[in-house]
Motif scaffolding. Structure first.
Motif, PDB file in Angstrom:
ATOM      1  N   ASP A 156       0.848  -1.188   0.000  1.00  0.00           N
ATOM      2  CA  ASP A 156       0.000   0.000   0.000  1.00  0.00           C
ATOM      3  C   ASP A 156       0.885   1.240   0.000  1.00  0.00           C
ATOM      4  OD1 ASP A 156      -1.757   2.059   0.349  1.00  0.00           O
ATOM      5  OD2 ASP A 156      -2.613   1.324   2.242  1.00  0.00           O
ATOM      6  N   PHE A 169       0.173   4.211   0.038  1.00  0.00           N
ATOM      7  CA  PHE A 169      -0.319   5.278   0.910  1.00  0.00           C
ATOM      8  C   PHE A 169       0.322   5.239   2.296  1.00  0.00           C
ATOM      9  CE2 PHE A 169      -3.684   5.638  -2.220  1.00  0.00           C
ATOM     10  CZ  PHE A 169      -3.934   6.998  -2.225  1.00  0.00           C
ATOM     11  N   GLN A 170       0.887   4.106   2.669  1.00  0.00           N
ATOM     12  CA  GLN A 170       1.492   4.046   4.006  1.00  0.00           C
ATOM     13  C   GLN A 170       2.897   4.640   3.968  1.00  0.00           C
ATOM     14  OE1 GLN A 170       0.819   0.377   6.105  1.00  0.00           O
ATOM     15  NE2 GLN A 170      -1.353   0.381   5.560  1.00  0.00           N
ATOM     16  N   MET A 171       2.933   5.921   3.605  1.00  0.00           N
ATOM     17  CA  MET A 171       4.200   6.621   3.391  1.00  0.00           C
ATOM     18  C   MET A 171       5.022   6.698   4.677  1.00  0.00           C
ATOM     19  SD  MET A 171       2.769   9.673   0.940  1.00  0.00           S
ATOM     20  CE  MET A 171       4.317  10.046   0.129  1.00  0.00           C
ATOM     21  N   ASP A 172       4.341   6.834   5.782  1.00  0.00           N
ATOM     22  CA  ASP A 172       5.018   6.905   7.067  1.00  0.00           C
ATOM     23  C   ASP A 172       5.856   5.646   7.309  1.00  0.00           C
ATOM     24  OD1 ASP A 172       5.094   8.867   9.098  1.00  0.00           O
ATOM     25  OD2 ASP A 172       4.017   7.537  10.444  1.00  0.00           O
ATOM     26  N   ASP A 173       5.240   4.498   7.173  1.00  0.00           N
ATOM     27  CA  ASP A 173       5.941   3.226   7.381  1.00  0.00           C
ATOM     28  C   ASP A 173       7.027   3.009   6.334  1.00  0.00           C
ATOM     29  OD1 ASP A 173       4.235   2.796   9.453  1.00  0.00           O
ATOM     30  OD2 ASP A 173       3.287   1.000   8.632  1.00  0.00           O
ATOM     31  N   GLN A 182       9.923   5.465   6.867  1.00  0.00           N
ATOM     32  CA  GLN A 182      10.663   5.126   8.093  1.00  0.00           C
ATOM     33  C   GLN A 182      11.543   3.901   7.850  1.00  0.00           C
ATOM     34  OE1 GLN A 182       8.417   4.811  11.785  1.00  0.00           O
ATOM     35  NE2 GLN A 182       7.517   6.827  11.482  1.00  0.00           N
ATOM     36  N   LEU A 224      -1.957   8.554  -7.667  1.00  0.00           N
ATOM     37  CA  LEU A 224      -3.068   7.707  -7.219  1.00  0.00           C
ATOM     38  C   LEU A 224      -4.228   8.560  -6.698  1.00  0.00           C
ATOM     39  CD1 LEU A 224      -1.072   4.852  -5.412  1.00  0.00           C
ATOM     40  CD2 LEU A 224      -2.265   4.705  -7.613  1.00  0.00           C
ATOM     41  N   ILE A 233      -2.584  18.888  -2.291  1.00  0.00           N
ATOM     42  CA  ILE A 233      -2.812  17.960  -1.169  1.00  0.00           C
ATOM     43  C   ILE A 233      -2.432  18.632   0.145  1.00  0.00           C
ATOM     44  CG2 ILE A 233      -2.103  15.741  -0.165  1.00  0.00           C
ATOM     45  CD1 ILE A 233      -1.586  14.833  -3.151  1.00  0.00           C
ATOM     46  N   TRP A 234      -1.360  19.423   0.126  1.00  0.00           N
ATOM     47  CA  TRP A 234      -0.920  20.139   1.328  1.00  0.00           C
ATOM     48  C   TRP A 234      -1.742  21.403   1.597  1.00  0.00           C
ATOM     49  CZ3 TRP A 234       4.794  19.337  -0.454  1.00  0.00           C
ATOM     50  CH2 TRP A 234       5.291  18.149   0.083  1.00  0.00           C
ATOM     51  N   LEU A 247      15.270  17.163  10.251  1.00  0.00           N
ATOM     52  CA  LEU A 247      14.276  17.720  11.169  1.00  0.00           C
ATOM     53  C   LEU A 247      14.847  18.156  12.523  1.00  0.00           C
ATOM     54  CD1 LEU A 247      11.238  18.339  11.602  1.00  0.00           C
ATOM     55  CD2 LEU A 247      10.936  15.960  12.293  1.00  0.00           C
ATOM     56  N   ARG A 293       8.652  14.438   2.506  1.00  0.00           N
ATOM     57  CA  ARG A 293       7.898  14.249   3.751  1.00  0.00           C
ATOM     58  C   ARG A 293       8.590  14.966   4.912  1.00  0.00           C
ATOM     59  NH1 ARG A 293       3.546  11.415   5.130  1.00  0.00           N
ATOM     60  NH2 ARG A 293       3.280  10.751   7.272  1.00  0.00           N
ATOM     61  N   GLN A 347       7.654  18.481   7.106  1.00  0.00           N
ATOM     62  CA  GLN A 347       7.697  18.551   8.575  1.00  0.00           C
ATOM     63  C   GLN A 347       8.619  19.676   9.037  1.00  0.00           C
ATOM     64  OE1 GLN A 347       8.904  14.500   9.322  1.00  0.00           O
ATOM     65  NE2 GLN A 347       6.805  13.749   9.501  1.00  0.00           N
ATOM     66  N   THR A 401       6.833  22.950   8.593  1.00  0.00           N
ATOM     67  CA  THR A 401       5.840  23.130   9.660  1.00  0.00           C
ATOM     68  C   THR A 401       6.522  23.563  10.952  1.00  0.00           C
ATOM     69  OG1 THR A 401       4.440  21.435   8.671  1.00  0.00           O
ATOM     70  CG2 THR A 401       4.014  21.967  10.978  1.00  0.00           C
ATOM     71  N   MET A 453     -10.679  14.151  -3.278  1.00  0.00           N
ATOM     72  CA  MET A 453      -9.500  13.327  -3.591  1.00  0.00           C
ATOM     73  C   MET A 453      -9.832  11.838  -3.559  1.00  0.00           C
ATOM     74  SD  MET A 453      -6.075  15.088  -2.066  1.00  0.00           S
ATOM     75  CE  MET A 453      -6.511  15.824  -0.518  1.00  0.00           C
ATOM     76  N   LYS A 482      -5.029   8.328   5.224  1.00  0.00           N
ATOM     77  CA  LYS A 482      -4.236   7.896   4.074  1.00  0.00           C
ATOM     78  C   LYS A 482      -3.519   9.078   3.418  1.00  0.00           C
ATOM     79  CE  LYS A 482      -5.656   4.588   1.277  1.00  0.00           C
ATOM     80  NZ  LYS A 482      -6.539   3.784   0.364  1.00  0.00           N
ATOM     81  N   GLY A 485      -0.571   9.735   5.158  1.00  0.00           N
ATOM     82  CA  GLY A 485       0.428   8.663   5.105  1.00  0.00           C
ATOM     83  C   GLY A 485       0.507   7.794   6.335  1.00  0.00           C
ATOM     84  N   PHE A 486      -0.546   7.771   7.154  1.00  0.00           N
ATOM     85  CA  PHE A 486      -0.528   6.995   8.394  1.00  0.00           C
ATOM     86  C   PHE A 486      -1.018   5.567   8.159  1.00  0.00           C
ATOM     87  CE2 PHE A 486      -1.593  11.203  10.784  1.00  0.00           C
ATOM     88  CZ  PHE A 486      -0.314  11.658  10.560  1.00  0.00           C
ATOM     89  N   THR A 535       2.817  17.145  14.477  1.00  0.00           N
ATOM     90  CA  THR A 535       4.156  17.189  13.875  1.00  0.00           C
ATOM     91  C   THR A 535       5.145  17.873  14.816  1.00  0.00           C
ATOM     92  OG1 THR A 535       3.184  17.286  11.673  1.00  0.00           O
ATOM     93  CG2 THR A 535       5.476  18.008  11.874  1.00  0.00           C
TER      94      THR A 535
END
Lengths: 383, 383
Positions: free
Chosen positions: A111, A113-117, A120, A147, A155-156, A276, A300, A304, A307, B148, B154, B157-158, B307
């Protein structure tokens, strides 16, 4: 340098039989079914040497090319594109990036979409390798944006009308070449000048003899005496300079904090601020930070950092290396929230295979296309 | 309380002729063309009084209802939903929210993706009004997520598998009622206990007489002596308490920093931490923060606070007021990155018009539906 064939690696599945080189990297989008359409993310990469229009001189080095790796990331027939640009002084190389990318097992992720995982995991595989990590991050953002059918600035939630002018970099050179570079920079509203040599005042005077545009100054750690630095900054302010980037060595923290406190111009940390955790450390030392995707492992973490910097009331500049329109278009997605942009890296090379973000009348101009908004200049690069 | 008709306001265009009340709020998605399909965002809202299953007792107040306003935000036939929950002690009311929402001119915005501009405008119209502002933010996120085609967890990205258990709140009450509440809380793995009265130890002992589940403690500023607070925390640790929320008044900053330094349990700031700038101030005073959409103006600022807190190495709890599944589902989008969740607000009311995020075996369970993933329990509420 080894041949392209030797560098070609496919992570997740074996390379397509009978195809080598650059075509393989981009084969995915042409063959929407077949061998490459397995489960999980499929990573491909290939080296690409960037040819610089001018010899590029910094405080401590000069060169005519920049080593680069182009990558693609495919998921169920949709492909995102990324890039690692590796100026030699930063310690990465085509060899190190190839080793890093080959070590990744992205086929374990079903997936995107699981950009975090995913990111990391990419960050955890080895320390360093920030440009190589950024290439995966950019390709993943391009893929996920496609996608979702939206560019990342949307998106942001950013307003594309808020993009700043980009500066155009004038490298250290002889007066004749400097004047020639300034003449080439007619479309740009802001010039960035590389200082940090004995010829600093001569550089500024040479540019001022042919242009009255606002100047940004990047010293690349070149000044070592804080009082001399302060005197220079006062002089630079009279010459129409807007800010001063990384005036002193990144290890000179107390001196730099003193300089920022006394400086009549904003100071920006570049070499001092890579990832970061460095943003917090820069508070009180600099007025702002220069975020570059190749330093911070990609979009990504850059988002951060943006932000965090904003919540610390710090200025943000979005910068770049010499790189193709791929990484420039990725960085440009963040630019509406940045005070300054230095996104001229693709304009400094002669063999950019992509088209993406444009500079229109000096201003970064985003495109309402999914992902990072990239297209190719040649069918060979078709996306 | 005034009648619904009096509260019905339509910002951006006049109300639909011949329709009043709750049906009007949700008319947009049924009538994809017609009077409401003008340019710009169309805001509608209506008051909705939440009925609490149990009288809700905090350190300084008790009540049986919570004033609430349900809102919708329409753009070109697509509608997002939001909500302002306003426990009276926080200073907002149906009157103040109605006044605030009526003052907004959202028809000036022709692109819902420009969330940054839209929400900065909403925040700038008047100070305060955080719940009313959150209602617009939630509806805008729901709308943009639908545009979207993706849920916000999603888009951010979680990993939905990372959601924590939610605690279930046991209010201050007589031992018999407390035991009854604990019995009702069978599906939940973690109980949250409201303390800050003279009966604190009795409350804990009563719960421990019928349950050995992990406990979270929320003192709502109820303890004023730091040494007494530390003694209590040592005792609570022996009783299986996991963390202590807002033990002392929000103005007791030095005492609270001392307590956090000496506490054997993590401390969490709630009343002390409302919006983004408060996160930085909480560093060194608390070990973590409680983010609530109704305090911080919604999902966008909550995501920024998350964040920032993570970059400061602080723990994060995602909390709520008594509210419907609308705001709970919005908050739940952030929960995969939070150590703790206290998202039981919809479970404490008897007239929830929506269905959204579920609690399955005590765990917050996200739904792969666009926006905040909401559906309605009745065709009257059809989305």
């Amino acid at each position: 340098m080894n041949s392209r064939r030797n560098f070609l690696r496919t992570t997740g599945l074996t390379a397509l039989a009978g195809m080598t080189g650059i075509e393989t990297l981009f084969a995915a989008s042409k063959k929407k079914s077949g061998k490459t359409s397995g489960k999980g993310l499929i990573l491909r990469f290939i080296p690409y040497e960037l040819q610089l229009r001018h010899t590029f001189t910094l405080a401590n080095s000069s060169r005519k090319t920049t080593p680069d790796v182009l990558i693609s990331l495919e998921f169920e027939g949709v492909t995102g594109y990324g890039e690692a640009s590796m100026p030699p002084y930063l310690g990465e190389s085509i060899e190190s990036a190839s080793k890093f990318l080959s070590s990744l097992n992205l086929s374990q992720f079903n997936d995107p979409f699981q950009m975090d995982d995913i990111l990391q995991y990419v960050d955890s595989v080895m320390p360093g390798n920030c440009a190589a990590k950024a290439s995966v991050d950019i390709a993943l953002h391009d893929l996920v944006g496609k996608l979702m059918g939206q560019p990342w600035y949307k998106i942001w939630g950013f307003n594309p009308a808020d993009t700043p002018n980009t500066s155009f970099t004038i490298g250290i050179d002889t007066p004749d070449v400097v004047r020639q570079k300034v003449a080439e920079a007619v479309p740009y509203q802001v010039l960035k000048v590389k200082l940090g040599q004995k010829t600093d005042r001569e550089m500024i005077e040479t540019i001022r003899s042919v242009s009255d545009k606002p100047l940004c100054v990047d010293v690349n750690q070149g000044w070592t005496d804080k009082q001399m630095a302060l005197d220079m900054i006062h002089w630079l302010k009279e010459k129409g300079v807007v800010f001063v980037e990384q005036p002193m060595p990144k290890t000179s923290i107390d001196e730099m904090a003193w300089l920022t406190e006394h400086s009549p111009l904003p100071t920006i940390g570049d070499e001092s601020v890579q990832r970061l955790p460095d943003v917090m450390k820069a508070k009180g030392v600099y007025n702002g930070i220069n975020i570059k995707l190749m330093k911070c492992t990609g979009m990504r973490e850059a988002h951060q950092m943006l932000t965090l910097a904003k919540s610390l009331d710090m200025k943000v500049m979005i910068g770049c290396m010499t790189e193709t329109s791929c990484a420039i278009s990725a960085a440009a997605q963040l630019s509406p929230k940045c005070e300054w942009a230095d996104l001229d890296g693709n304009l400094l090379i002669s063999n950019d295979p992509y088209q993406g973000v444009q500079v229109v009348k000096g201003k970064v101009t985003l495109i309402d296309q999914p992902g990072i908004g990239l297209s190719a200049l040649d069918t060979k690069w078709k996306i």
